[in-house]
Design a protein around this motif. Structure first.
Motif, PDB file in Angstrom:
ATOM      1  N   ARG A  14       0.833  -1.210   0.000  1.00 47.28           N
ATOM      2  CA  ARG A  14       0.000   0.000   0.000  1.00 47.28           C
ATOM      3  C   ARG A  14       0.866   1.258   0.000  1.00 47.28           C
ATOM      4  N   LYS A  21      -2.701   1.299  -7.351  1.00 49.01           N
ATOM      5  CA  LYS A  21      -3.561   0.797  -6.273  1.00 49.01           C
ATOM      6  C   LYS A  21      -4.051  -0.631  -6.502  1.00 49.01           C
ATOM      7  N   TYR A  48      -8.066   0.104  -2.613  1.00 47.14           N
ATOM      8  CA  TYR A  48      -7.151  -0.719  -3.398  1.00 47.14           C
ATOM      9  C   TYR A  48      -7.901  -1.900  -3.999  1.00 47.14           C
TER      10      TYR A  48
END
Length: 66
Positions: A14, A21, A48
């Protein structure tokens, strides 16, 4: 433990994924059903897209979970 490894890897992904993403999680079958649920709860709505790889019996398949 494997659950800590997966969590740390997801945190790093992340932080470094940039604008794409997208994150791939491998060895998800190593987690207990309780840990899998906790992981799904953690990533829900975080913006995400995840590709979660699970090794199992049966035919190859793709499922959308959310």
């Amino acid at each position: 433990s494997t659950s800590r490894q997966i969590k740390l890897a997801a945190d790093i992904a992340r932080a470094t994924s940039g604008s794409l993403k997208m994150i791939c999680i491998d060895r998800f079958e190593s987690l207990s059903p309780t840990r899998q649920k906790l992981f799904f709860d953690e990533i829900k709505g975080d913006g995400y897209q995840y590709f979660i790889c699970v090794v199992g019996d049966g035919n190859l398949g793709i499922r959308r979970l959310v």
